[in-house]
Design a protein around this motif. Structure first.
Motif, PDB file in Angstrom:
ATOM      1  N   ILE A  56       0.921  -1.199   0.071  1.00  0.00           N
ATOM      2  CA  ILE A  56       0.203  -0.105   0.052  1.00  0.00           C
ATOM      3  C   ILE A  56       0.796   1.247   0.094  1.00  0.00           C
ATOM      4  CG2 ILE A  56      -1.665   1.454   1.209  1.00  0.00           C
ATOM      5  CD1 ILE A  56      -2.916  -0.964  -0.057  1.00  0.00           C
ATOM      6  N   PHE A  57       1.675   1.386   0.874  1.00  0.00           N
ATOM      7  CA  PHE A  57       2.586   2.616   0.969  1.00  0.00           C
ATOM      8  C   PHE A  57       3.619   2.641  -0.188  1.00  0.00           C
ATOM      9  CE2 PHE A  57       1.946   1.891   5.660  1.00  0.00           C
ATOM     10  CZ  PHE A  57       1.169   3.153   5.798  1.00  0.00           C
ATOM     11  N   TRP A  58       3.985   1.498  -0.890  1.00  0.00           N
ATOM     12  CA  TRP A  58       5.065   1.580  -1.842  1.00  0.00           C
ATOM     13  C   TRP A  58       4.221   2.028  -3.224  1.00  0.00           C
ATOM     14  CZ3 TRP A  58      10.133   1.370  -2.025  1.00  0.00           C
ATOM     15  CH2 TRP A  58      10.560   1.104  -3.454  1.00  0.00           C
ATOM     16  N   GLY A  59       2.847   1.706  -3.360  1.00  0.00           N
ATOM     17  CA  GLY A  59       2.159   1.690  -4.514  1.00  0.00           C
ATOM     18  C   GLY A  59       1.605   3.452  -4.049  1.00  0.00           C
ATOM     19  N   GLY A  60       1.346   4.003  -3.100  1.00  0.00           N
ATOM     20  CA  GLY A  60       0.955   5.366  -2.673  1.00  0.00           C
ATOM     21  C   GLY A  60       2.076   6.196  -3.031  1.00  0.00           C
ATOM     22  N   TRP A  61       3.129   5.660  -2.809  1.00  0.00           N
ATOM     23  CA  TRP A  61       4.694   6.666  -3.105  1.00  0.00           C
ATOM     24  C   TRP A  61       4.321   7.038  -4.455  1.00  0.00           C
ATOM     25  CZ3 TRP A  61       8.268   8.836  -0.446  1.00  0.00           C
ATOM     26  CH2 TRP A  61       9.490   9.457  -0.859  1.00  0.00           C
ATOM     27  N   TYR A  62       4.127   6.276  -5.344  1.00  0.00           N
ATOM     28  CA  TYR A  62       4.248   6.249  -6.881  1.00  0.00           C
ATOM     29  C   TYR A  62       3.102   6.886  -7.286  1.00  0.00           C
ATOM     30  CZ  TYR A  62       8.838   4.107  -6.882  1.00  0.00           C
ATOM     31  OH  TYR A  62      10.058   3.740  -6.743  1.00  0.00           O
ATOM     32  N   MET A  63       2.089   6.308  -6.873  1.00  0.00           N
ATOM     33  CA  MET A  63       0.821   7.195  -7.118  1.00  0.00           C
ATOM     34  C   MET A  63       0.672   8.558  -6.970  1.00  0.00           C
ATOM     35  SD  MET A  63      -1.994   4.183  -6.446  1.00  0.00           S
ATOM     36  CE  MET A  63      -3.571   5.293  -6.665  1.00  0.00           C
ATOM     37  N   LEU A  64       1.270   9.003  -5.961  1.00  0.00           N
ATOM     38  CA  LEU A  64       1.385  10.466  -5.770  1.00  0.00           C
ATOM     39  C   LEU A  64       1.735  11.444  -6.655  1.00  0.00           C
ATOM     40  CD1 LEU A  64       2.528  10.280  -1.958  1.00  0.00           C
ATOM     41  CD2 LEU A  64       0.079  11.201  -2.849  1.00  0.00           C
TER      42      LEU A  64
END
Length: 118
Positions: A56-64
């Motif tokens: 979740i955090f890794w995906g969120g890092w790039y989606m931002l």
């Protein structure tokens, strides 16, 4: 919840090219929160969820940074998210009716953190 705010702030600073000195504390704060989260998951025997949270955090890092408006909106919501995390903590204390689980040092560190961050 506040970990999300720290990640958004760090990503925002990196995205817009701010000097490292302006956000150097945030990688340290994020590392502390991640270690704390891992300890809690280990203590409750739910380490399998660590992979889920990491994704979740890794995906969120790039989606931002997919779109400029996403990182800007996320940054504007950080204050609300930080306040919401404090409300969740207070709600949990209200439900348990036992603030004795939280030490005076914990309350002091939390108050200092809230007061020192804009």
């Amino acid at each position: 919840i506040s970990l999300f705010s720290f990640i958004v702030f760090l990503r925002y600073q990196i995205y817009y090219g701010y000097p490292l000195q302006t956000y150097l504390e945030y990688p340290i704060i994020i590392a502390q929160d991640v270690i704390l989260l891992l300890c809690i998951l280990h203590f409750f025997g739910k380490m399998k969820r660590a992979l889920f949270f990491a994704a979740i955090f890794w995906g969120g890092w790039y989606m931002l940074t997919l779109q400029k408006w996403i990182i800007d909106l996320a940054m504007n919501l950080c204050t609300f998210i930080s306040a919401a995390s404090k409300l969740v903590q207070l709600w949990c204390l209200w439900q348990t009716k036992d603030s004795g689980q939280v030490s005076a040092l914990t309350w002091s560190l939390s108050a200092y953190t809230c007061a020192s961050k804009p």
